[in-house]
Design an enzyme around this catalytic site. Structure first.
Site, PDB file in Angstrom:
ATOM      1  N   HIS A 126       0.817  -1.201   0.000  1.00  0.00           N
ATOM      2  CA  HIS A 126       0.000   0.000   0.000  1.00  0.00           C
ATOM      3  C   HIS A 126       0.859   1.263   0.000  1.00  0.00           C
ATOM      4  O   HIS A 126       2.004   1.253   0.431  1.00  0.00           O
ATOM      5  CB  HIS A 126      -0.881   0.053   1.256  1.00  0.00           C
ATOM      6  N   TYR A 154       0.522   0.568  14.045  1.00  0.00           N
ATOM      7  CA  TYR A 154       1.358   1.528  13.339  1.00  0.00           C
ATOM      8  C   TYR A 154       0.811   2.934  13.445  1.00  0.00           C
ATOM      9  O   TYR A 154      -0.384   3.169  13.419  1.00  0.00           O
ATOM     10  CB  TYR A 154       1.606   1.119  11.895  1.00  0.00           C
TER      11      TYR A 154
END
Length: 146
Positions: free
Chosen positions: A62, A132
């Site tokens: 991504h 994250y």
């Protein structure tokens, strides 16, 4: 906090210090002051959490394009993941090159991924949890994948 460079400029492996005793350990996993002292100035605006139940779950690769490009600080809270980044910055001397690392709860390592890189991972253990931080908000219009 130990900071290790990789073959991709700006992609760093961070090793927070764990202070342990018979009860377990304590670790400061993010401090803007500590990072600034290391020359890393990120203003993280969002924390994300991902659970992958099955071994072999693939997420990525991504990226988000400008103006919503994102830097990420990735860590494994449970299980194991094989994390990969690829330089997609046009004109970069490392364009198209990659870096990969296994992140686990046990090794406590974190991966700092600057904007301009593809990012993805595959799980190596069941019920892998990844956390994250990102320094820009998600934008559906700027979201991309390979």
């Amino acid at each position: 906090m130990k900071v290790q460079e990789t073959n991709l400029p700006g992609v760093l492996v961070l090793q927070p210090t764990r202070h342990g005793d018979e009860r377990g350990f304590f670790s400061e996993v993010w401090s803007s002051r500590t990072m600034a002292d290391a020359g890393l100035n990120y203003d993280f605006v969002q924390d994300n959490l991902s659970l992958s139940a099955e071994v072999g779950t693939l997420r990525g690769l991504h990226f988000q394009s400008p103006p919503f490009a994102q830097a990420k600080l990735v860590q494994c809270l449970q299980g194991c993941l094989h994390d990969v980044v690829v330089d997609i910055r046009k004109g970069s001397p490392t364009y198209g090159q990659n870096f990969a690392i296994d992140l686990t709860f046990e090794n406590g390592q974190q991966l700092l991924v600057p904007a301009g890189f593809l990012h993805g991972f595959v799980t190596r253990e069941p019920n892998t949890i990844i956390s994250y931080k990102v320094d820009n908000f998600y934008s559906r219009e700027c979201d991309g994948a390979v």
